[in-house]
Design an enzyme around this catalytic site. Structure first.
Site, short mmCIF file in Angstrom:
data_model
loop_
_atom_site.label_atom_id
_atom_site.label_comp_id
_atom_site.label_asym_id
_atom_site.label_seq_id
_atom_site.Cartn_x
_atom_site.Cartn_y
_atom_site.Cartn_z
N LYS A 116 -16.93 0.38 17.44
CA LYS A 116 -17.73 -0.98 17.75
C LYS A 116 -17.61 -1.27 19.29
CE LYS A 116 -16.70 -2.98 13.35
NZ LYS A 116 -17.79 -3.36 12.58
N GLU A 200 -13.98 -10.89 19.95
CA GLU A 200 -14.88 -11.59 20.06
C GLU A 200 -15.26 -12.94 19.56
OE1 GLU A 200 -17.67 -8.64 18.00
OE2 GLU A 200 -18.12 -9.88 16.37
N HIS A 235 -16.64 -11.02 3.59
CA HIS A 235 -17.46 -9.96 4.62
C HIS A 235 -18.18 -8.90 3.98
CE1 HIS A 235 -15.55 -12.56 7.58
NE2 HIS A 235 -14.34 -11.95 7.39
N ARG A 291 -27.33 5.08 8.59
CA ARG A 291 -27.55 5.52 7.31
C ARG A 291 -28.36 4.57 6.64
NH1 ARG A 291 -25.06 1.62 4.79
NH2 ARG A 291 -22.93 0.84 5.74
P1 ADP Z 1 -17.76 -4.27 9.02
O1 ADP Z 1 -18.26 -3.05 9.95
O2 ADP Z 1 -16.50 -4.34 8.69
O3 ADP Z 1 -18.77 -4.56 7.91
P2 ADP Z 1 -19.15 -6.35 10.66
O4 ADP Z 1 -18.86 -6.07 12.10
O5 ADP Z 1 -20.54 -5.75 10.39
O6 ADP Z 1 -17.85 -5.51 9.98
O7 ADP Z 1 -19.03 -7.53 10.37
C1 ADP Z 1 -19.06 -8.01 8.80
C2 ADP Z 1 -19.17 -9.38 8.58
O8 ADP Z 1 -18.29 -10.15 9.21
C3 ADP Z 1 -20.57 -10.13 9.10
O9 ADP Z 1 -21.62 -9.78 8.06
C4 ADP Z 1 -20.09 -11.50 9.19
O10 ADP Z 1 -20.11 -12.02 7.79
C5 ADP Z 1 -18.83 -11.51 9.73
N1 ADP Z 1 -18.41 -11.42 11.14
C6 ADP Z 1 -18.48 -10.35 11.85
N2 ADP Z 1 -18.22 -10.75 13.10
C7 ADP Z 1 -18.33 -12.20 13.37
C8 ADP Z 1 -18.24 -13.07 14.30
N3 ADP Z 1 -18.17 -12.68 15.52
N4 ADP Z 1 -18.48 -14.33 13.90
C9 ADP Z 1 -18.45 -14.93 12.63
N5 ADP Z 1 -18.68 -13.71 11.58
C10 ADP Z 1 -18.56 -12.55 12.07
#
Ligand code: ADP
Length: 500
Positions: A116, A200, A235, A291
């Site tokens: 990431k 973040e 999430h 993917r």
């Molecule tokens: P993963 O790779 O574990 O799926 P992501 O970075 O794609 O993690 O985030 C998954 C979910 O977490 C997002 O769809 C959102 O709901 C929540 N999320 C991620 N980052 C943030 C953020 N900075 N602020 C609020 N919600 C977040």
């Protein structure tokens, strides 16, 4: 076009890929763990081979064994589906080094987007807006405190190697930070073998909106518009739709162009997804999934583009014959993920035998499933039983259609989250498209059974039929082979006439 493909996956996605292969005239080779020997993906493929016992680490995750098998049976390519080995750069590299085609982007692209912090750096360099925060892993708690003070609370700690919502911690105030940092690092080590964590800004009410991209090996990249995936639990996505109920054509174009820029920055090849958080007209890069996504069907239904077919075509070296202006959106599509989880019991996983299965059909309904009557649902794998997808001329028709299809869907023998989906389809904020990723927190009522929820006439008929069959049942259970192993077979047609 490639002539043959080994499908390194199981469940609904392996079946989806086998279907795509058949339509493209590609010989499909399924693999299965012992308990999956009569699973739908096995019966749908032209050939199938057992690769080990139930535990994924001893079957679906055995990259070397899968590559070996592919060579032995003369497969030209390997399709990884999603999950399992799909985003393992070392696996993609090993496939190519073995002289096989990996149906997906290059190992370097997967590696760049799999971390990431590296992905955030690459995106920032490409001018793609990222969620405000760090682009390097944190050294220690003191650094976390300094960074969080600068970004402003609440902040989100995230595992650099994260995925599937694991290794994330929301921190509301400074006093919680040290403990959360340690917990997130520990969780990241346990889940990914890498404790790197960064932080973040935690956005308060974003939507999750993602853009499907498609690139070829000749430098062409297009986007296939967005999917809104804001309805999530912990999430993890539960309901997805295309298009988003809120994006204007201008916003769609801006996000689409940004996603194409992101894909170009990592020489993207094949189907991929650029995920964004969207809030108050602004959008920020979240991550790129290198993917096919679980929710790809909603994009297929509104664009008319078969993503699995195009994965195969791109892997075969074909150039995309269409440009951005050729791609439009027709109507509205919604997907409900049907899992073996009890929505009114904290989404606890449920196991059992599928005693009765009634799959919806009729106008605008698609079921991408991985279960059959008398099949076992266990705890070894992801609880996703299938996906119910609808398409209609507009969003309100799609919602009505989904409501109707959910009523028709009958799965008896294992708890599913279908009643939850019914509740959401009836909920006014959902119907108005007022969604954020905190929808479930804001609507706890959809996690309670409705007074009227008995499943209606269809459920009563299902129960009566089941009862009748119980009385007359003589047939052996599916999966009962009298103890004989079924190492491999060739199936002669779709889907049941299996010649062993
Ligand atoms: P993963 O790779 O574990 O799926 P992501 O970075 O794609 O993690 O985030 C998954 C979910 O977490 C997002 O769809 C959102 O709901 C929540 N999320 C991620 N980052 C943030 C953020 N900075 N602020 C609020 N919600 C977040």
């Amino acid at each position: 076009m490639i002539g043959s493909v080994l499908i390194a996956n199981r469940g609904e996605i392996a079946l989806r890929i086998a279907r795509g292969a058949r339509e493209c005239g590609i010989r499909s080779i399924a693999v299965y763990s012992e308990p999956d020997r009569l699973a739908p993906h096995v019966l749908a493929a032209d050939e199938a081979y057992c690769i080990g016992p139930a535990a994924s680490a001893e079957s679906y995750l055995r990259g070397d064994a899968l590559i070996d098998l592919a060579r032995r049976v003369g497969a030209e390519a390997i399709h990884p589906g999603y999950g399992f080995l799909a985003e393992r750069a070392d696996f993609a590299r090993a496939v190519e080094e073995a002289g096989l085609i990996f149906v997906g982007p290059s190992a370097d692209t997967i590696a760049a987007m799999g971390d990431k912090t590296e992905a955030r750096r690459r995106m920032q360099d490409a001018g793609v807006p990222i969620v405000p925060g760090l682009t390097e892993a944190l050294e220690d708690t003191a650094e976390a405190e300094r960074a969080a003070a600068e970004i402003g609370f609440p902040v989100l700690l995230k595992a650099s190697a994260g995925g599937g919502g694991k290794g994330m911690r929301v921190v509301e105030e400074p006093a919680e930070l040290a403990r959360a940092f340690e917990a997130a690092s520990r969780e990241a080590v346990a889940a990914f073998g890498d404790g790197s964590v960064y932080l973040e800004r935690y956005l308060s009410k974003p939507r999750h909106i993602e853009i499907q991209v498609l690139g070829d090996a000749h430098g062409n990249v297009v986007h296939l518009a967005e999917r809104e995936c804001s309805i999530q639990r912990r999430h993890q996505k539960l309901i997805e739709e295309a298009p988003s109920p809120v994006l204007t054509p201008e916003e769609r174009a801006a996000m689409g162009e940004t996603a194409v820029r992101a894909a170009e920055a990592v020489d993207y090849r094949g189907a991929g997804t650029v995920e964004f958080l969207y809030q108050d007209g602004e959008f920020f890069f979240l991550e790129m999934n290198t993917r096919l996504q679980v929710e790809h069907p909603v994009t297929e239904l509104v664009t008319g583009i078969d993503l699995v077919e195009w994965q195969f075509r791109v892997a075969s070296g074909e150039a995309l014959p269409f440009g951005q202006d050729d791609i439009g959106i027709d109507g509205h599509s919604i997907e409900c993920r049907v899992t073996s989880e009890d929505p009114f019991g904290g989404f606890l996983p449920s196991t059992g035998t599928v005693r009765y299965l009634e799959i919806p059909s009729g106008p605008g309904v698609r079921w991408d499933g991985g279960i059959v009557t008398n099949g076992e649902v266990g705890l070894h794998y992801d609880p996703l039983l299938g996906k119910l997808i609808v398409h209609g001329p507009d969003r309100s028709t799609a919602i009505a259609r989904m409501r109707r299809a959910l009523d028709e869907l009958q799965i008896v023998g294992v708890e599913t989250c279908v009643p939850f989906h019914r509740r959401v389809m009836d909920e006014p904020d959902f119907q108005e498209g007022r969604l954020t990723i905190r929808y479930l927190e804001q609507h706890p009522d959809v996690l309670e059974p409705a007074a009227s929820d008995g499943g209606g006439l269809a459920a009563a008929v299902a129960a009566a039929l089941l009862e009748e069959r119980h009385r007359s049942e003589r047939a052996p259970r599916l999966g009962d082979t009298g103890g004989r192993p079924l190492p491999a077979w060739r199936s002669t047609g779709w889907p049941w006439n299996v010649a062993r």
